[in-house]
Write a protein that holds these residues in place. Sequence first.
Motif: not given
Length: 319
Positions: A197-221
């Motif tokens: 959930a947004p945590a900034s005192p100024a509000g706004g939104w939260v979203g995803l910007s990137e996805i990277v494979s770490l191998g063995e079925g895991r991904v970093a976002l």
Amino acid sequence: MRAHVSLYQFGADAPAYPSIVSAMDPEKSAPIGWGALSGLAADPNDANTIYAVSDSFYQDARIFTIDISTAPATITSFVNVTGASQERLDLEGIAIASDGGFWLASEGHPDNGRGHLLLKVGTNGVVEREIALPDDLIAQGERFSFEGVTEYEMNGQAMVAVAVQREWKDDPKGFVKLALFNPADDSWGFVHYPLDAPASPAGGWVGLSEIVSLGEGRVALLERDNRGGEDAAIKQITVVSLNGVTPAAYGEALPVLQKRMAMDILPHLSAAKGWILDKPEGLTITADGRLILVTDNDGVDDAPGETLLLDLGPAARLN
């Protein structure tokens, strides 16, 4: 941001800025033009080479080659992406394809006719395949769509995962889709990712910007809010596993991934004691296991204009 005063102190071992520059463009006898870097991919065979794409701020969609053995890093060459069915692309993600070339994610925009596209291109930038989402899902699309892309292996097959930045019309609040494409049978499957959930005192939104494979079925976002400066609150890398998760066809109930917060990148963005940039957008892991991050400077249009290319240290820190 209205105004601020910057204080400087002598004594640094090396300048903190710039962190990336460009070599000369032989055709123009001037530095290679670049900006709005919005996705990264690492050469699997050369630890000092990464690739970046620029978004729709520029008419020409480009893939840049970057030498990170220098300080600052150097953009050494580029190719324009050509052969797409639409006039203008909005490249937000790039990944190395195991069978050669690149996967690119182009963000769609329902109001201007740009499609949400997964592209397969050669190293020369020529589009070889253009893959769209199911029509029923496209009808649910929003402006904030395809961002990062990565190739990973699942059950011995090469798969492609695309991160959607924010909720679409059919998503529950706080959940975004990861779209998983199987090149073997041209099928799409989908899972839900839970956003903070947004945590900034100024509000706004939260979203995803990137996805990277770490191998063995895991991904970093790369998960972030849209606030900068003292209002920045969420700039982080999370990890999820796709092992044992069966993606759902569109129209079915989507499985929800379990995420783990792996790294807070706010300290890295604020290390120079300047304005905290709101758009960390590209992330990759080099052939020797280093995490490299880049920020999008929005082409310096109504933005601070800085681009930071940061070495976040060993990718093993995400384990």
